[in-house]
Design an enzyme around this catalytic site. Structure first.
Site, PDB file in Angstrom:
ATOM      1  N   HIS A  56     -14.988  -2.687 -13.528  1.00 18.96           N
ATOM      2  CA  HIS A  56     -14.001  -1.619 -13.505  1.00 18.96           C
ATOM      3  C   HIS A  56     -13.648  -1.219 -12.073  1.00 18.96           C
ATOM      4  O   HIS A  56     -12.469  -1.092 -11.716  1.00 18.96           O
ATOM      5  CB  HIS A  56     -14.536  -0.403 -14.275  1.00 18.96           C
ATOM      6  CG  HIS A  56     -13.624   0.781 -14.238  1.00 18.96           C
ATOM      7  ND1 HIS A  56     -13.737   1.785 -13.296  1.00 18.96           N
ATOM      8  CD2 HIS A  56     -12.555   1.104 -15.002  1.00 18.96           C
ATOM      9  CE1 HIS A  56     -12.788   2.673 -13.494  1.00 18.96           C
ATOM     10  NE2 HIS A  56     -12.067   2.292 -14.528  1.00 18.96           N
ATOM     11  N   CYS A 116      18.482   9.722   5.644  1.00 21.38           N
ATOM     12  CA  CYS A 116      17.386   9.856   6.599  1.00 21.38           C
ATOM     13  C   CYS A 116      16.304  10.808   6.131  1.00 21.38           C
ATOM     14  O   CYS A 116      15.364  11.094   6.879  1.00 21.38           O
ATOM     15  CB  CYS A 116      17.908  10.292   7.965  1.00 21.38           C
ATOM     16  SG  CYS A 116      18.735  11.892   7.935  1.00 21.38           S
TER      17      CYS A 116
END
Length: 888
Positions: free
Chosen positions: A468, A844
């Site tokens: 896991h 931006c």
């Protein structure tokens, strides 16, 4: 009647790989493998729509489902020659989840369903192995008791551990049939004592409760966390796969394993995986036994002393190897497969596109393109842009001294340093405090997902490369060392012990997920070189994309980093950031606190050479590439001292009385600075500030052009414009300064003046503003704030609640709001270009580095995106994928 069930088996299947929306990934691929004639145990898939219905109707199963499932089981009985619930030749079932997106270990599974006190005897007789039967029964009770009945699995583990200790057995495999029978009784007694009900003996009852439990696991805490981290909608639901059991724990001719058709850490074209002899599937991922290598080459490389599957089971290995090659060519991608060998017979239990590190993804995509398996565009589309962060993680400097205290398996590449913590709760708490930590566990479980996400890296003392911890860490892109068996974790005293070395919670360690080493203390790191397969993918991406990618940068360091990552200019230089450095802030404060224009100009004269030098550096680094410089934007009070101590210190430096400075600070304070005296409003109130900045820009452009020989065309951005007249006024100031510099230097200067579109009014009036603007740059941070009426600084208090309650699906400050903010961008783009054909458009805000938002920018026809330096590669790749998706 609604079709809730699709069947597969005997070489026939309803559905296939293209129907994962309804069948889930597991069910769709089981059907596909069955249609390909591969050895797949027969089964049925309950569609994801049933899960949606389940939650919409108070966790009830939909009408007609039971009849369709019974019909599907009848088909399984006909194929296997076994009968569900029979006490002579029982058909046992696995009940497993299957979301359309892979969620490893997050949802629940029940194996060996159908066993009871009578059928266990029949299973033992039929298999000729009573020990196997009772072991399978105890596994079923433990899994069912935990998943379906809600009794914590630790209760069962404690019983088993006590029994092993009492009998003197170290391993489960040492228990006899009689001993397992006793464990089964202890398990059943524990269930009845804790829950007040006996373990159910009716297979039908077992089945329907298990199906409901798997549906219920869709909303367990770990699944919710995983979906949130990986942007998986809760509305999808999960399918349920009910399949005939095959057994890997039927002696030494049986086995179970997990494999990848290529190495998921490096991308090497070679089978990569692990298996366990005489085991069931959960044994491999649980890490309770050390697995063996599938191939002999892998065994030799790892120094393993137990035989590989290739040597131990050559016929099964040959069949498995051929199937893996066939699956990879069929799906045209690296596959993650699960398999079981039952007394020499190979069965395929699952295939799916395998999770991989970014480094492996690059190599696999490049190799497959060069093998002709996929196109270059497909190779570019295969890479998750967000996963490129993995390639930007530091690695340990090879020249650094390594104080190695232990080693394990190199489960997920990259290196990380942090304080030792032992629980996921401690990891989350440390992250909130800004501390970097390494989560140290004996083994992780799905319940650790929140702690793993908070950690810089993960260290486990048990588990293999497919445990896991390994699988989840690779998916998250964080370093992991698993199975470090020479390190002991002492949870009671919160220590790790490696021979004579004892380290406590809070001590620093470094893990190297590429070598598997665990090191004491902090180790020097190096940034990776983005070349090789990365370079090829980026080269193909650059050829495919239409938009250019710029960076947001104010410092030479950021500008150089962005250039190394492939930035094609600067899309946002926030000039205010330049004034916070060193002694500059005191000069800035002198300007702000001046009583008149003369005083302000005197201070600005001191700032001019500093600004000119800054801009010249940026122009030189960019060497002819566009540089967009935003004039001063924030309100002036942000530069002023706040506490009494700071005020006293600044007053002393400026020769003022602290009380007088306090009055001036209070006078400049704004109740809502985001909407206050800032942006172009400052340039209109104090045009001398804009004059100084324009002069610094133009003089720096002249100097840089002389130095580099590359023409410099600065782009000057006027912030927070909402009125055409505002831009006209500030542009007039800039143009006047430009004429002065041209006259003084005798050199012509090309430049652009544009604006940042960050107010709804500016978007709606774009047709008018475009008459004065040479470009628009969308400042989506503020445009999102002003559109929603939400302060980004305060939104965290409630946005997570909005996401959890389904009010919004994403944080609009992370992923662009298509419908509101996006609509304003579309309006501004269309109206602006209607006025000025070819008007340059860019973005931006922080959204310029978000792949989903970049896709919107491509759809909206923007010319460029601009983002922080370390997100430039992500933006380049995302822009290419957006163009490919648009048919570019």
């Amino acid at each position: 009647m609604t079709k809730w069930v699709y069947t597969f088996g005997g070489g026939k299947a309803e559905g296939g790989a293209g129907e994962s929306d309804r069948l889930g990934g597991k069910g769709a691929n089981l059907a596909e493998m069955c249609s390909l004639g591969l050895p797949v145990p027969p089964g049925l898939t309950i569609v994801t729509d049933a899960c949606v219905w389940f939650y919409a109707h108070g966790k009830a199963l939909p009408p007609g489902l039971k009849d369709q499932v019974r019909a599907g089981i009848a088909g399984m009985e006909a194929i296997t020659g076994r009968t569900f619930g029979d006490t002579r030749k029982p058909l046992l079932l696995s009940v497993r989840s299957g979301s359309r997106a892979s969620m490893p270990g997050m949802l629940d599974t029940v194996l060996n369903l159908g066993l009871n006190d009578r059928s266990v005897q029949a299973l033992g007789h039929d298999a000729g192995d009573a020990r196997f039967a009772w072991d399978s029964y105890r596994r079923f009770i433990q899994m069912y008791g935990d998943v379906v009945m809600g009794l914590d699995h630790e209760v069962f583990e404690e019983i088993l551990e006590d029994e092993r200790a009492r009998l003197g057995h170290e391993l489960d495999t040492e228990l006899s049939a009689v001993e397992w029978q006793h464990v089964v009784q202890l398990y059943k007694d524990a269930i009845e004592e804790a829950l007040g009900e006996p373990f159910p003996q009716d297979p039908e009852v077992q089945l329907w409760r298990a199906i409901a439990a798997v549906f219920s696991s869709w909303m367990n805490a770990r699944a919710i966390t995983y979906r949130h981290l990986h942007d998986i909608p809760a509305a999808w639901g999960t399918a349920v796969n009910v399949q005939a059991m095959v057994f890997g724990n039927l002696g030494n001719a049986s086995a179970t394993g997990v494999a990848f058709t290529r190495n998921p850490s490096t991308g090497e074209k070679a089978l990569y995986g692990e298996f366990l002899v005489n085991a069931q599937g959960e044994d491999v991922v649980a890490g309770i036994r050390t697995p063996q290598s599938i191939t002999e080459a892998a065994r030799l490389a790892s120094g393993g002393d137990r035989p590989s599957m290739e040597k131990l089971m050559p016929e099964a290995f040959a069949s498995f190897s051929a199937i893996c090659e066939r699956l990879e060519r069929h799906y045209r991608d690296m596959q993650d497969v699960e398999f079981t060998i039952e007394r020499g017979t190979l069965w395929m239990l699952q295939t799916r596109s395998g999770k991989r590190t970014a480094k492996a993804a690059m190599r696999i995509a490049v190799d497959m393109a060069e093998e002709g398996l996929i196109t270059r565009h497909e190779a570019v589309a295969r890479i998750d842009p967000a996963a490129l962060d993995q390639l930007l993680h530091p690695t340990i400097d090879p020249r650094a001294r390594r104080d190695i205290i232990g080693s394990g398996l190199p489960a997920s590449p990259g290196a990380a340093t942090g304080e030792i913590v032992f629980t996921s709760e401690e990891a989350v708490a440390a992250e909130k405090e800004g501390r970097k930590i390494i989560l140290v566990r004996i083994e992780t479980s799905p319940e650790d997902i929140h702690g793993m996400h908070a950690a810089e890296g993960i260290l486990t003392t048990r588990g293999g490369m497919t445990s896991h911890a390994a699988v989840v860490a690779r998916g998250m892109g964080i370093p992991c060392v698993s199975g470090a068996g020479n390190i002991r974790v002492d949870l009671r005293n919160e220590q790790i012990i490696a021979g004579p070395i004892v380290l406590n919670k809070g001590d620093l360690i470094t893990i190297d997920g590429s070598s598997g080493q665990v090191l004491k203390g902090r180790i020097a790191m190096l940034q990776p070189e983005l070349s090789g397969d990365f370079g090829r993918i980026m080269q193909w991406a650059d050829a495919a994309r239409r938009m250019t990618v710029r960076t947001n940068a104010e410092t030479p360091q950021d500008a150089r980093a962005a250039r190394s990552f492939g930035a094609e200019g600067i899309g946002l230089c926030r000039t205010e950031h330049m004034f916070f450095q060193g002694a500059r802030i005191n000069v800035m404060r002198e300007m702000i606190l001046a009583e008149d224009e003369k005083g302000r100009r005197a201070a600005l004269a001191k700032l001019l050479p500093m600004q000119r030098s800054d801009f010249a550096d940026l122009f030189s680094i960019m060497h002819g590439l566009p540089v967009t410089i935003r004039l001063l934007d924030p309100p002036l009070h942000e530069f002023l001292p706040k506490t009494d101590a700071e005020i006293a210190d600044v007053a002393l430096g400026l020769g003022m009385e602290p009380a007088a400075l306090r009055r001036r600070v209070d006078a400049l304070h704004e109740f809502n600075p985001m909407l206050g005296h800032r942006g172009c409003r400052l340039a209109i109130s104090y045009p001398e500030i804009a004059e100084m900045q324009a002069r610094a820009i133009f003089e720096a452009a002249v100097d840089a052009a002389r130095e580099t020989g590359a023409p410099v065309v600065p782009e000057i951005m006027v912030p927070l414009v909402g009125l055409r007249a505002e831009l006209d006024y500030v542009k007039g100031v800039i143009d006047a300064v430009a004429r002065e510099i041209i006259d003084e230097s005798g050199i012509g200067i090309e430049y652009l003046v544009g604006t940042m579109i960050e107010l709804p009014r500016a978007a709606l009036q774009a047709h008018s503003i475009a008459e004065a603007a040479d470009f628009f740059s969308f400042g989506t941070n503020d445009l999102t704030q002003t559109t929603f009426g939400i302060s980004r600084d305060d939104a965290a208090r409630f946005l997570q609640t909005y996401i959890e309650k389904g009010i919004v699906s994403r944080d609009p400050f992370v992923e662009l709001d298509y419908d509101g903010v996006g609509e304003l961008i579309r309006i501004a783009s269309e109206r602006g270009r209607r006025t000025k054909n070819g008007l340059k458009l860019g973005i931006c805000g922080e959204h310029g580095g978000d792949p989903t938002s970049i896709r919107f920018c491509e759809e909206a026809g923007l010319d460029y995106v601009s983002c922080s330096p370390f997100r430039v590669p992500i933006a380049r790749l995302a822009a290419a994928q957006a163009a490919i998706g648009q048919g570019g």
